[in-house]
Design an enzyme around this catalytic site. Structure first.
Site, PDB file in Angstrom:
ATOM      1  N   ARG A  24       0.817  -1.225   0.000  1.00  0.00           N
ATOM      2  CA  ARG A  24       0.000   0.000   0.000  1.00  0.00           C
ATOM      3  C   ARG A  24       0.840   1.259   0.000  1.00  0.00           C
ATOM      4  O   ARG A  24       0.362   2.326  -0.308  1.00  0.00           O
ATOM      5  CB  ARG A  24      -0.855   0.032   1.270  1.00  0.00           C
ATOM      6  CG  ARG A  24      -2.160  -0.658   1.125  1.00  0.00           C
ATOM      7  CD  ARG A  24      -2.903  -0.580   2.421  1.00  0.00           C
ATOM      8  NE  ARG A  24      -2.019  -1.018   3.517  1.00  0.00           N
ATOM      9  CZ  ARG A  24      -2.440  -1.282   4.747  1.00  0.00           C
ATOM     10  NH1 ARG A  24      -3.698  -1.144   5.039  1.00  0.00           N
ATOM     11  NH2 ARG A  24      -1.606  -1.681   5.674  1.00  0.00           N
ATOM     12  N   LYS A 123       1.841 -20.241   6.871  1.00  0.00           N
ATOM     13  CA  LYS A 123       1.113 -20.311   8.119  1.00  0.00           C
ATOM     14  C   LYS A 123       1.098 -18.959   8.831  1.00  0.00           C
ATOM     15  O   LYS A 123       2.010 -18.177   8.603  1.00  0.00           O
ATOM     16  CB  LYS A 123       1.713 -21.381   9.032  1.00  0.00           C
ATOM     17  CG  LYS A 123       3.163 -21.067   9.437  1.00  0.00           C
ATOM     18  CD  LYS A 123       3.679 -22.075  10.401  1.00  0.00           C
ATOM     19  CE  LYS A 123       3.313 -21.732  11.809  1.00  0.00           C
ATOM     20  NZ  LYS A 123       4.143 -20.672  12.403  1.00  0.00           N
ATOM     21  N   HIS A 153       8.321 -24.090   6.619  1.00  0.00           N
ATOM     22  CA  HIS A 153       9.751 -23.924   6.330  1.00  0.00           C
ATOM     23  C   HIS A 153      10.608 -25.021   6.976  1.00  0.00           C
ATOM     24  O   HIS A 153      11.735 -25.242   6.563  1.00  0.00           O
ATOM     25  CB  HIS A 153      10.243 -22.509   6.678  1.00  0.00           C
ATOM     26  CG  HIS A 153      10.447 -22.258   8.142  1.00  0.00           C
ATOM     27  ND1 HIS A 153       9.425 -21.954   8.983  1.00  0.00           N
ATOM     28  CD2 HIS A 153      11.570 -22.248   8.894  1.00  0.00           C
ATOM     29  CE1 HIS A 153       9.900 -21.776  10.203  1.00  0.00           C
ATOM     30  NE2 HIS A 153      11.205 -21.941  10.179  1.00  0.00           N
ATOM     31  N   GLU A 191      13.320 -23.143  21.531  1.00  0.00           N
ATOM     32  CA  GLU A 191      13.884 -21.825  21.201  1.00  0.00           C
ATOM     33  C   GLU A 191      14.342 -21.143  22.480  1.00  0.00           C
ATOM     34  O   GLU A 191      13.691 -21.283  23.523  1.00  0.00           O
ATOM     35  CB  GLU A 191      12.834 -20.961  20.515  1.00  0.00           C
ATOM     36  CG  GLU A 191      12.400 -21.511  19.184  1.00  0.00           C
ATOM     37  CD  GLU A 191      11.417 -20.585  18.489  1.00  0.00           C
ATOM     38  OE1 GLU A 191      11.860 -19.752  17.699  1.00  0.00           O
ATOM     39  OE2 GLU A 191      10.217 -20.689  18.776  1.00  0.00           O
ATOM     40  N   HIS A 215       4.887 -27.472  12.152  1.00  0.00           N
ATOM     41  CA  HIS A 215       6.280 -27.928  12.067  1.00  0.00           C
ATOM     42  C   HIS A 215       6.492 -29.304  12.724  1.00  0.00           C
ATOM     43  O   HIS A 215       7.059 -30.210  12.116  1.00  0.00           O
ATOM     44  CB  HIS A 215       7.229 -26.925  12.730  1.00  0.00           C
ATOM     45  CG  HIS A 215       7.111 -25.529  12.190  1.00  0.00           C
ATOM     46  ND1 HIS A 215       6.929 -25.250  10.859  1.00  0.00           N
ATOM     47  CD2 HIS A 215       7.142 -24.314  12.803  1.00  0.00           C
ATOM     48  CE1 HIS A 215       6.863 -23.944  10.684  1.00  0.00           C
ATOM     49  NE2 HIS A 215       6.982 -23.350  11.851  1.00  0.00           N
ATOM     50  N   LYS A 322       9.174 -21.553  23.904  1.00  0.00           N
ATOM     51  CA  LYS A 322      10.000 -20.340  23.856  1.00  0.00           C
ATOM     52  C   LYS A 322      10.713 -20.207  25.196  1.00  0.00           C
ATOM     53  O   LYS A 322      10.230 -20.708  26.212  1.00  0.00           O
ATOM     54  CB  LYS A 322       9.115 -19.105  23.668  1.00  0.00           C
ATOM     55  CG  LYS A 322       8.242 -19.154  22.419  1.00  0.00           C
ATOM     56  CD  LYS A 322       8.849 -18.351  21.299  1.00  0.00           C
ATOM     57  CE  LYS A 322       7.930 -18.318  20.089  1.00  0.00           C
ATOM     58  NZ  LYS A 322       8.640 -18.406  18.818  1.00  0.00           N
TER      59      LYS A 322
HETATM   60  C1  BG6 Z   1       7.730 -19.888  13.006  1.00  0.00           C
HETATM   61  C2  BG6 Z   1       7.016 -19.517  14.277  1.00  0.00           C
HETATM   62  O1  BG6 Z   1       6.883 -20.633  12.173  1.00  0.00           O
HETATM   63  O2  BG6 Z   1       8.877 -20.671  13.315  1.00  0.00           O
HETATM   64  C3  BG6 Z   1       7.939 -18.768  15.216  1.00  0.00           C
HETATM   65  O3  BG6 Z   1       5.897 -18.692  13.972  1.00  0.00           O
HETATM   66  C4  BG6 Z   1       9.212 -19.547  15.452  1.00  0.00           C
HETATM   67  O4  BG6 Z   1       7.305 -18.493  16.467  1.00  0.00           O
HETATM   68  C5  BG6 Z   1       9.833 -19.995  14.116  1.00  0.00           C
HETATM   69  O5  BG6 Z   1      10.122 -18.706  16.148  1.00  0.00           O
HETATM   70  C6  BG6 Z   1      10.981 -20.934  14.350  1.00  0.00           C
HETATM   71  O6  BG6 Z   1      11.646 -21.157  13.144  1.00  0.00           O
HETATM   72  P1  BG6 Z   1      13.200 -21.538  13.139  1.00  0.00           P
HETATM   73  O7  BG6 Z   1      13.497 -21.897  11.722  1.00  0.00           O
HETATM   74  O8  BG6 Z   1      13.934 -20.318  13.638  1.00  0.00           O
HETATM   75  O9  BG6 Z   1      13.327 -22.679  14.094  1.00  0.00           O
END
Ligand code: BG6
Length: 469
Positions: A24, A123, A153, A191, A215, A322
């Site tokens: 935009r 997602k 991913h 994480e 994932h 997390k």
């Molecule tokens: C994302 C989540 O899909 O994957 C995030 O929304 C997360 O919350 C991330 O931090 C983790 O991806 P990676 O590749 O850093 O492990």
């Protein structure tokens, strides 16, 4: 954009290809390129473009201002694309998912859904089964299934490719890959970071929707699937779907028994050591834009089973969170102990560790005789396959790999709508049970491995999480 830049740097973008950014904001080609170059300084060291590289990459970039709710703006987009007459057009919807259906409908109305168009959706694709079905219904009314690329991913991570290679390109493991030889399988996606600036999104989402539904379940399907008949998208996705359909369904009772949810506390608020990498960190409830008293989970550990001849009775433990002790994503396959031990001491079982990050590779944990004294206990040794070292030249990041697959029309690593819906179907009873349960998530201190109940969950089977062994 960083992934596209890497693909450019590796000479993998198609000759003559163009990247059109749409938003935009009132920008043009030049001001967009300047804006992006500014932002490119945020990219980590070795992946950051030099000025010269950016100048060459920038020449591929264009900008079109669009209001996504305006049909006439899609006509403009169509005009821009018609002028170039590309062989393949990839529409990457980097929008809020609320806009997916509206944008796809408009693309269809403007005739931007022909066979050369591919649409990439990322997602969160819905927040429950009904909303995912609605997105899929609209997407399918505009595009054919093979035009829709749903990104997860994690499937682009090199170790996941190697899991496929290990299982289906080598004969060694297949005879062992079953209930007779495997004691349990753990998938950990841990994480160290907190929710950072995503407090608003995350408090509406939670770890189950953010990491498990997609994932972790995708990794589980890759570990548990039967050998596909061919290395083609549908042969693979059919097998993955079968795994999702074989997952033991949850009931309110089994959620209470087999699922642990947690929420991190920071240091200095009574939540324990809460170190989070040695520094003081806020708890989830102190993070920006998290509503007071939020019961959103930042940690999930669960136990499930794949109800099939191959896997009956083998526990699959999934865990994510997390502000855990480490950034650590791995799949650990623990084999059964030897049936009869002739050596001294208690010998730990063999383990195959598929490491996704921070580094990726495979480790096979075995036992060996040190060879010094008779009667001595065996010593743990491991075969360590460091893919980064072996294939350094050819390694590409997950997004680069997946984006190049979209351009090439390879769907193997993308999630089909029925897989995605099946994953929601399995997750929903957990969401419902939590909704009805006033207990809320268990607190855990930042910088730890989550609530103690997660250890108790696996200890019930006589197992332990990898870091506790
Ligand atoms: C994302 C989540 O899909 O994957 C995030 O929304 C997360 O919350 C991330 O931090 C983790 O991806 P990676 O590749 O850093 O492990």
């Amino acid at each position: 954009m960083p992934a596209l830049f890497q693909a450019f740097r590796h000479g993998k973008l198609p000759e003559g290809g163009r990247i059109l950014a749409v938003s935009r904001q009132d920008l043009n080609d030049d001001s967009y390129r300047e804006w992006l170059q500014e932002r490119s300084h945020e990219v980590e060291g070795a992946k950051r473009p030099s000025d010269d590289e950016f100048a060459r990459f920038g020449a591929l970039l264009h900008y079109l201002r669009m209001d996504l709710s305006q049909p006439t703006d899609y006509e403009q987009l169509k005009g821009w694309l018609d002028e170039r007459d590309a062989d393949v057009v990839v529409m990457y919807l980097a929008t809020s998912p609320d806009l997916f259906t509206a944008v796809c409908t408009q693309l269809g109305n403007a005739g931007l859904n022909g066979p050369k168009v591919r649409v990439v959706l990322e997602k969160p694709l819905g927040r429950d089964l009904a909303s995912a079905q609605e997105i899929n219904r609209v997407v399918r009314s505009v595009f054919r299934e093979e035009q829709a690329f749903r990104i997860d991913h994690y499937l682009g991570k090199p170790s996941v490719q190697n899991l496929m290679a290990l299982r289906f390109g080598n004969a060694l493991f297949e005879p062992l890959w079953r209930r007779e030889c495997i004691a349990n399988i753990q998938i950990t996606l841990a994480e160290g970071i907190g929710v950072g600036t995503r407090g608003d999104f995350y408090s509406r989402t939670g770890a189950l929707r953010d990491m498990i539904q997609n994932h972790a379940l995708q990794l589980l399907t890759m570990v548990a699937m039967e050998p596909p008949s061919r290395n083609t998208a549908d042969a693979i996705r059919d097998e993955k779907l079968k795994v999702l359909r074989s997952l033991k369904p949850f009931t309110a009772e089994s959620v209470a028994r087999d699922v642990v949810r947690g929420q991190y506390r920071g240091s200095g608020n009574g939540g324990g050591s809460g170190s989070g990498g040695g520094q003081k960190v806020p708890g989830f409830l102190e993070e920006a834009n998290v509503p007071a008293g939020s019961r959103t989970e930042t940690f999930v550990a669960l136990r499930t089973e794949v109800e099939s001849w191959r896997w009956a009775g083998v526990p699959f433990y999934l865990r994510t969170g997390k502000r855990l002790a480490n950034r650590d994503a791995q799949i650990v396959v623990t084999f059964r102990p030897t049936p009869h031990n002739i050596f001294a001491g208690v010998n730990p079982p063999n383990k195959l560790v598929i490491k996704l990050q921070p580094e990726d590779g495979l480790e096979l944990h075995l036992l060996a005789a040190k060879g010094s004294a008779q009667g001595e206990a065996l010593a743990p040794v491991s075969l360590d396959l460091d893919f980064d070292k072996a294939f350094a030249e050819n390694r590409v990041g997950a997004y680069e790999r997946l984006l190049l697959d979209v351009i090439a029309g390879r769907l193997n690593l993308f999630v089909r709508s029925d897989e995605q819906e099946e994953a929601w179907r399995w997750v929903e009873p957990i969401l419902e049970a939590w909704q009805a349960d006033d207990a809320g998530p268990r607190p855990y201190a930042a910088g730890t491995w989550g609530p103690a109940a997660a250890s108790a969950l696996v200890a019930r089977d006589g197992a332990a999480w990898d870091e506790e062994q």
